[in-house]
Write a protein that holds these residues in place. Sequence first.
Motif, short mmCIF file in Angstrom:
data_model
loop_
_atom_site.label_atom_id
_atom_site.label_comp_id
_atom_site.label_asym_id
_atom_site.label_seq_id
_atom_site.Cartn_x
_atom_site.Cartn_y
_atom_site.Cartn_z
N LYS A 140 0.85 -1.20 0.00
CA LYS A 140 0.00 0.00 0.00
C LYS A 140 0.89 1.25 0.00
O LYS A 140 0.67 2.19 -0.78
N ALA A 141 1.91 1.22 0.88
CA ALA A 141 2.81 2.37 0.96
C ALA A 141 3.54 2.58 -0.37
O ALA A 141 3.71 3.71 -0.84
N LYS A 142 3.91 1.48 -0.99
CA LYS A 142 4.61 1.55 -2.28
C LYS A 142 3.70 2.19 -3.33
O LYS A 142 4.13 3.05 -4.11
N LYS A 143 2.45 1.77 -3.33
CA LYS A 143 1.50 2.30 -4.32
C LYS A 143 1.29 3.79 -4.10
O LYS A 143 1.24 4.58 -5.06
N GLU A 144 1.16 4.16 -2.82
CA GLU A 144 0.94 5.58 -2.51
C GLU A 144 2.14 6.42 -2.93
O GLU A 144 1.99 7.51 -3.49
N LYS A 145 3.32 5.88 -2.70
CA LYS A 145 4.54 6.59 -3.09
C LYS A 145 4.58 6.78 -4.60
O LYS A 145 4.92 7.87 -5.11
N GLU A 146 4.23 5.72 -5.32
CA GLU A 146 4.25 5.78 -6.78
C GLU A 146 3.24 6.80 -7.28
O GLU A 146 3.49 7.55 -8.22
N GLU A 147 2.08 6.81 -6.59
CA GLU A 147 1.01 7.75 -6.97
C GLU A 147 1.48 9.19 -6.75
O GLU A 147 1.28 10.07 -7.59
N GLU A 148 2.15 9.41 -5.61
CA GLU A 148 2.66 10.75 -5.29
C GLU A 148 3.69 11.20 -6.32
O GLU A 148 3.66 12.33 -6.81
#
Lengths: 207, 211
Positions: free
Chosen positions: B177-185
């Motif tokens: 989840k954190a990885k996805k959020e980082k990628e999204e940011e």
Amino acid sequence: MEEKPFDASLGSPGSKISSPDTEVRNLWTEATLSQSKLNVPNACEDTDLEGSSVSSKTPHQRYNGKAGHDLNSGSLAWDDGDDQDNFKQEELDDHDHSLLELELRQGSSQGSHLEERDVDSKTESEISSSESLLNISNYAAHEAYWVEQQNRLPLPLMELMENEVLEILTEALQSYRSAIGWDHFLTKQLRESVKGLKRRQSKRLHL
Amino acid sequence: MKLKEGSFLWYLYLDKLYCLLSVRNVKVLVEYFHLLDVHHNNTLNDVLFYHFLRHVTKWNRSQITIVFNMLDWKAVGEIGFDQFYMLVCILLAQQNHLEEQFIFRHSRPVFELLDLEGQLRIGPENFHMYNFLFNIRNQELRELYHDFDITGDRYLNYKEFKLFTIFTWDKYQERQKAKKEKEEEKRKENEEKALFKKKRLSQINVSLSLI
């Protein structure tokens, strides 16, 4: 360890695997036999019988022929048999549906001919019955064809598998030779398998 | 561990939810197994098994021997299709970085595999031995014994192991989840930068045209 983690089994070691080819051959035999039948009601019965025999055979035919190779229940134990149940149900549903369609088509074609022309009703019904007979025989032949096709793996995949296995077995043959010698029956068995795979490979290359 | 690209196993895939092969894949695997089963016993002996794994993985002899002894749970010196299937699932889970999910979904079979001596508990040496299979890092191993050895006997029984798998799975999901959020940011940042550049360029063009 008391329990087996996974419950997939191919039966006891040493038991033979029955070929699905014999069952497919039976299907083809039934398909050709149905072509020789001239009586429409009898042909309908034959179709039903064939359909029921195909539907009962097909799920088993897919993975094994005889008892002792319960791959279906074993390999799907972790799925709680959902895939297999759905798969079987879909097969039966498809088959029943196609049989129903055929009968409806037959019925409607017969019905429409009789309604339109009262004078030539006899000849019309004869034509429709021969048409439906052709349909039934074609259907039976197609059914056997599709069942055979569905049992086969795609050729490119078979080729990939056989080429890879040939490489593995060729290396294993060297180990066998050095460990137990060239004359041991296990080495001979392996050598035969390697020869068979090489033969198939050369046939494919020369085609 | 990566499977040899273009090999037969490389084309198979696990269902991402249950970490199992589909029916179609199992059918294909059965054919492959039968091609390898040259002695028609529905089994692979140690030599065939060794050459198979040498061909599809980069494991050395001792690792392959460890895997063989682990899977030969009946101690007959041969591997049947059940065990072969299990191995393929483990290989594919490693290939697709699904180790945590695999252990979570199949905690009982994995526990029984790690419990080589049938003591219904596993010690740190079991984990070390199979580290290359399940990719459990040393840090995680220390946390494992620190946090989940409730009984304090330096061994994990099944319940403690199950708790560990649930915890690892939760952590894995949080990481994803954190990885996805980082990628999204990052993506949003890049978009904003691109937009800002466009604006600047258009402003420069306007000012140039005025001159």
